[in-house]
Design an enzyme around this catalytic site. Structure first.
Site, short mmCIF file in Angstrom:
data_model
loop_
_atom_site.label_atom_id
_atom_site.label_comp_id
_atom_site.label_asym_id
_atom_site.label_seq_id
_atom_site.Cartn_x
_atom_site.Cartn_y
_atom_site.Cartn_z
N GLY A 1 0.81 -1.21 0.00
CA GLY A 1 0.00 0.00 0.00
C GLY A 1 0.84 1.26 0.00
CG ASN B 1 0.55 6.32 1.11
OD1 ASN B 1 -0.29 5.59 0.59
ND2 ASN B 1 1.85 6.16 0.93
CE1 TYR B 2 0.98 10.40 6.23
CE2 TYR B 2 0.73 12.78 6.37
CZ TYR B 2 1.49 11.65 6.53
OH TYR B 2 2.78 11.77 7.02
C1 FAD Z 1 1.27 3.85 12.17
C2 FAD Z 1 1.35 4.42 10.78
C3 FAD Z 1 2.48 5.10 10.36
C4 FAD Z 1 2.59 5.61 9.07
N1 FAD Z 1 3.74 6.27 8.72
C5 FAD Z 1 3.87 6.72 7.44
C6 FAD Z 1 5.10 7.30 6.99
O1 FAD Z 1 6.07 7.41 7.72
N2 FAD Z 1 5.15 7.76 5.71
C7 FAD Z 1 4.10 7.64 4.86
O2 FAD Z 1 4.23 8.04 3.70
N3 FAD Z 1 2.95 7.07 5.25
C8 FAD Z 1 2.81 6.61 6.51
N4 FAD Z 1 1.64 6.00 6.88
C9 FAD Z 1 0.58 5.84 5.89
C10 FAD Z 1 0.85 4.61 5.03
O3 FAD Z 1 1.86 4.89 4.09
C11 FAD Z 1 -0.41 4.23 4.26
O4 FAD Z 1 -1.44 3.93 5.16
C12 FAD Z 1 -0.15 3.05 3.31
O5 FAD Z 1 -1.17 2.99 2.36
C13 FAD Z 1 -0.08 1.76 4.09
O6 FAD Z 1 0.25 0.66 3.29
P1 FAD Z 1 -0.21 -0.78 3.79
O7 FAD Z 1 0.22 -1.78 2.81
O8 FAD Z 1 0.18 -0.96 5.21
O9 FAD Z 1 -1.79 -0.55 3.81
P2 FAD Z 1 -3.07 -1.35 3.31
O10 FAD Z 1 -4.13 -0.92 4.26
O11 FAD Z 1 -2.80 -2.81 3.19
O12 FAD Z 1 -3.32 -0.76 1.88
C14 FAD Z 1 -3.55 0.61 1.62
C15 FAD Z 1 -4.25 0.76 0.26
O13 FAD Z 1 -3.48 0.14 -0.77
C16 FAD Z 1 -4.17 -0.98 -1.32
N5 FAD Z 1 -3.20 -2.07 -1.45
C17 FAD Z 1 -2.61 -2.76 -0.44
N6 FAD Z 1 -1.75 -3.66 -0.94
C18 FAD Z 1 -1.79 -3.55 -2.29
C19 FAD Z 1 -1.14 -4.22 -3.35
N7 FAD Z 1 -0.26 -5.20 -3.09
N8 FAD Z 1 -1.42 -3.87 -4.61
C20 FAD Z 1 -2.32 -2.90 -4.87
N9 FAD Z 1 -2.99 -2.22 -3.91
C21 FAD Z 1 -2.72 -2.54 -2.62
C22 FAD Z 1 -5.27 -1.29 -0.33
O14 FAD Z 1 -6.35 -1.94 -0.96
C23 FAD Z 1 -5.62 0.08 0.19
O15 FAD Z 1 -6.42 0.78 -0.73
C24 FAD Z 1 1.52 5.47 8.17
C25 FAD Z 1 0.37 4.79 8.58
C26 FAD Z 1 0.27 4.28 9.87
C27 FAD Z 1 -0.99 3.57 10.31
#
Ligand code: FAD
Ligand code: NAG
Ligand code: NAG
Ligand code: NAG
Ligand code: NAG
Ligand code: NAG
Length: 532
Positions: free
Chosen positions: A179, A475-476
């Site tokens: 994500g 991403n936010y």
């Molecule tokens: C505690 C915390 C700290 C964070 N710190 C930062 C930071 O330092 N910098 C920053 O930029 N952001 C930060 N974020 C935000 C983070 O980058 C986003 O929430 C990001 O989308 C998370 O990716 P994920 O795979 O964990 O999320 P998921 O919830 O798994 O996915 C997010 C989105 O992407 C889609 N997705 C997931 N996997 C795939 C895939 N393989 N292919 C296509 N689509 C997919 C999902 O369907 C959803 O729409 C933070 C978030 C949290 C909760």
């Protein structure tokens, strides 16, 4: 759109006739379809969870960070599939399409609105927890990472082989690479090396027809779109090939806190116009929150000025003395460490074994149990009066667990063109604002109080931040800026948030979406719509 749906209905009608004899509900048909499609159905069946399975809850909960999405009225998936190989992804996509079920892809599950595991329609979660190998090639300074890996797993595997190589990804190590990189992604190194998406050189991707594509076979338009256009719109990213970057053996972290009584307002005001010019090897931030004053117990605001600096204390001190003498940074405010240690330290964990990076369910001590996130971009310094108004809101009772962080832009972000990837927030930004509105306990009244505070503060900030569009960071994720129920949306509706997240890049994303997923199978409340 109607017409396209009808053309899709032809195989569906046949399927319905065929499956009547099997079962009544779409998800039973879906499960049956999975068992027919996979040639290893006995091992695949262990990777499929329905609510009657004793592990269903723990699999679903495993990456739920924000307890807002763990309430009794949070909609739950009919089925969770945790593919371990490509044929599992292919079967899942095929069968979900065939039986009209929406899917949500989950890598790290950190989506701020829970869109990777919550939907208001019957749905299936495709969780990549079993698809997360990391292969680091130090000699060529590249890594292949499967999308279900978390950043901790990637950083740990890099550090195992070299302490002077790193990747320009997010700070919190439990974030999923799937994500995060899909939405751009920034971390400690973004002012020197750009977003995570800027550092991707190849990818493996599966489309709605089950075709597995790499950079060459997908073409540059789709390869452009998946490196910042937001997750969940185009297909499923299976793996990224990442470019690793150099970091020095020693980096320095510092933090200096000042209350309003200690001139915080003046310091923040000054920081706004200088931090974006700090060297690229810095990651200047100001974190703002309220505290009870130690003198009279009254609420005040504390501003914590910090950075990780790619260099030693001896290099940092003269630099700060020259650029920001008012802060009075001294040696005792600074700590030297390796880059990988700074990753842990920046999330409130110091002097702990690096193996914590491998813990996918780790909760940082600075995480709130419940939260709502918003973002803004600032192009002109906010006046002291403007800052005063923000600070006085921070001392409201509703903001007791809230932190607002300013992240300085500048550095290489000023030099990468706005259309290099879909992530458009580049030159002209002094800093980004991260509003982390947190609270400790949930009931309807308490969550409403905090959400209301979030919205009022966001509207208070309007005159001080980017306008037309008021930019936001994908991403936010924030559904307040516009969303739809299940992704059936018009271009006009979607452009409301699309322009905030992507500016002029939105149109190119719509173009790619129309080409790769014309029937809009991959969709959610803020996905890119196809043009019908
Ligand atoms: C505690 C915390 C700290 C964070 N710190 C930062 C930071 O330092 N910098 C920053 O930029 N952001 C930060 N974020 C935000 C983070 O980058 C986003 O929430 C990001 O989308 C998370 O990716 P994920 O795979 O964990 O999320 P998921 O919830 O798994 O996915 C997010 C989105 O992407 C889609 N997705 C997931 N996997 C795939 C895939 N393989 N292919 C296509 N689509 C997919 C999902 O369907 C959803 O729409 C933070 C978030 C949290 C909760
Ligand atoms: C199962 O399917 C995969 C992908 O279609 C194929 O590579 C593999 O050889 C098949 N295995 C068997 C045992 O048929
Ligand atoms: C979510 O709620 C369930 C049921 O109340 C509970 O068992 C579980 O521990 C909660 N999950 C988290 C991550 O707190
Ligand atoms: C605050 O600033 C004023 C004037 O700029 C200065 O005189 C005073 O010493 C400062 N106070 C602190 C605590 O730094
Ligand atoms: C701050 O003061 C308030 C009211 O006096 C009190 O309820 C709260 O617990 C205090 N917070 C901290 C962190 O001490
Ligand atoms: C991972 O972190 C969680 C929460 O911080 C903790 O409860 C758990 O014990 C840790 N797991 C391991 C294997 O260390």
């Amino acid at each position: 759109m109607k017409f396209r749906q009808c053309s899709m209905l032809i195989p569906l009608v046949l399927a319905a006739v065929f499956s009547f004899s099997w079962a009544a509900s779409p998800h039973q048909n879906f499960l049956h379809c999975l068992s027919l499609r996979s040639n290893d159905s006995s091992s695949f069946s262990k990777l499929i969870f329905t609510p009657t399975n004793p592990s269903y809850e723990s699999v679903l909960d495993s990456t739920v960070r924000n307890l807002r999405f763990n309430s009794t009225d949070t909609p739950k998936p009919l089925v969770i599939v945790t593919p371990a190989k490509i044929s599992h992804f292919q079967a899942t996509i095929y069968c979900a399409r065939k039986h009209g079920l929406q899917t949500r892809t989950r890598s790290g599950g950190h989506d701020y609105e829970g869109l990777s595991f919550v939907a208001k329609v019957p749905f299936v979660v495709i969780d990549l927890v079993n698809y997360r190998s990391v292969d680091v090639d130090v000699e060529n300074r590249v890594a292949w990472v499967q999308a279900g890996a978390i950043f901790g797993e990637l950083y740990y595997r890099i550090a195992e082989k070299s302490r002077t190589l790193a990747f320009a990804g997010g700070v919190f190590h439990t974030i999923g690479v799937g994500g995060h990189i899909s939405g751009g992604g920034f971390g400690l190194l973004f002012r020197k090396y750009g977003t995570a998406g800027d550092n991707v050189i190849d990818a493996k991707f599966i489309d709605v027809n089950g075709r597995v594509l790499d950079r060459k076979s997908m073409g540059e338009d789709l390869f452009w779109a998946i490196r910042g256009g937001g997750g969940g719109s185009f297909g499923i990213v299976l793996a990224w090939k990442l470019c690793l970057v150099s970091v020095p053996a020693i980096v320095t972290e510092f933090s200096v806190s000042r209350t309003l009584e200690q001139n915080a307002t003046e310091l923040v005001h000054r920081w706004q116009s200088i931090a974006h010019n700090f060297p690229d090897g810095m990651y200047p931030t100001v974190a703002l929150r309220s505290i009870n004053s130690t003198q009279d117990g009254r609420k005040t605001v504390v501003a914590s000025f910090g950075s990780v600096f790619l260099g030693t204390i001896d290099e940092l001190l003269p630099l700060m003395q020259e650029r920001f003498p008012e802060l009075g940074l001294s040696r005792k405010d600074c700590n030297e460490m390796s880059w990988i240690e700074s990753i842990l330290s920046e999330t409130g964990i110091s002097n702990k074994p690096l193996e914590i990076l491998l813990n996918r369910t780790f909760k940082s001590p600075i995480d709130n149990p419940y939260y709502k996130i918003k973002s803004d971009y600032v192009k002109q310094p906010i006046s002291k009066t403007g800052l005063d108004g923000l600070f006085s809101r921070l001392t409201d009772e509703a903001a007791a667990s809230t932190t607002i962080v300013f992240f300085a832009y500048g550095g290489i972000m000023d030099r990468i063109p706005e259309d290099a990837t879909p992530f458009p927030h580049r030159a002209g930004n002094l800093y980004k604002i991260f509003y982390n509105i947190g609270w400790l306990e949930e009931n309807k009244a308490s969550s409403e109080t905090h959400l209301d505070w979030a919205r009022r503060t966001y509207s208070y900030m309007a005159p001080y931040v980017s306008k037309s569009p008021r930019e936001a960071y994908i991403n936010y994720r924030d559904v307040d800026i516009g969303s739809n129920n299940i992704g059936y949306t018009s271009y006009e509706e979607a452009s409301v948030w699309g322009l905030k997240y992507f500016k002029k890049n939105f149109d190119r994303l719509v173009h790619v979406k129309t080409w790769i997923d014309p029937e809009n199978f991959f969709k959610h409340e803020q996905s890119i719509p196809p043009l019908y």
